[in-house]
Design an enzyme around this catalytic site. Structure first.
Site, short mmCIF file in Angstrom:
data_model
loop_
_atom_site.label_atom_id
_atom_site.label_comp_id
_atom_site.label_asym_id
_atom_site.label_seq_id
_atom_site.Cartn_x
_atom_site.Cartn_y
_atom_site.Cartn_z
CG ASN A 92 -1.85 -1.18 1.25
OD1 ASN A 92 -2.36 -1.59 0.22
ND2 ASN A 92 -2.07 -1.74 2.43
CG HIS A 124 4.09 -2.33 5.63
ND1 HIS A 124 4.02 -0.94 5.74
CD2 HIS A 124 2.81 -2.77 5.64
CE1 HIS A 124 2.76 -0.58 5.82
NE2 HIS A 124 2.00 -1.67 5.76
CG HIS A 177 0.04 -6.05 3.63
ND1 HIS A 177 -0.65 -6.03 4.82
CD2 HIS A 177 0.35 -4.75 3.34
CE1 HIS A 177 -0.76 -4.78 5.22
NE2 HIS A 177 -0.16 -3.98 4.34
#
Length: 111
Positions: free
Chosen positions: A87, A100, A102
């Site tokens: 994101n 990060h 996911h």
């Protein structure tokens, strides 16, 4: 970055359900999972968002993707497949401003 939640998690200052760690990367279970397996993979180096990455970050980003593959395949054993999401910024759903990835799996995921 001293006030970054994920920097504190990677440093062991905030507890997490760790899945993987090496000198450069840290992976842990998401506290709000969206699938049976939902793990976050972060670099220990602080980079707020993918949109902030420069050419100098290319090696780090390549290593990040390599760790994601390793964790999904070798650690989590997501043999049936998995989804990888990054994101970017608030409009893209980013809540914590430390890049990060996911990893979601453990069931057939809808499109």
């Amino acid at each position: 970055m001293s006030d970054c939640l994920f920097c504190k998690i990677a440093a062991g200052e905030i507890p997490s359900n760790k899945v993987y760690e090496d000198d450069d990367f840290f992976a842990f279970h998401d506290i709000h999972p969206k699938a049976p397996t939902h793990v976050l993979v972060i670099p220990k180096f602080h980079l707020a968002t993918l949109a902030d990455a420069t050419k100098e970050d290319s090696a780090l980003l390549g290593q990040l993707m390599d760790r994601v593959r390793h964790i999904a395949d070798e650690v989590l054993k997501l043999d049936a497949g998995y989804r990888v999401i990054i994101n970017v910024r608030e409009g893209g759903g980013q809540v914590v401003f430390h890049i990060h990835v996911h990893i979601l799996g453990g069931k057939r995921l809808p499109f």
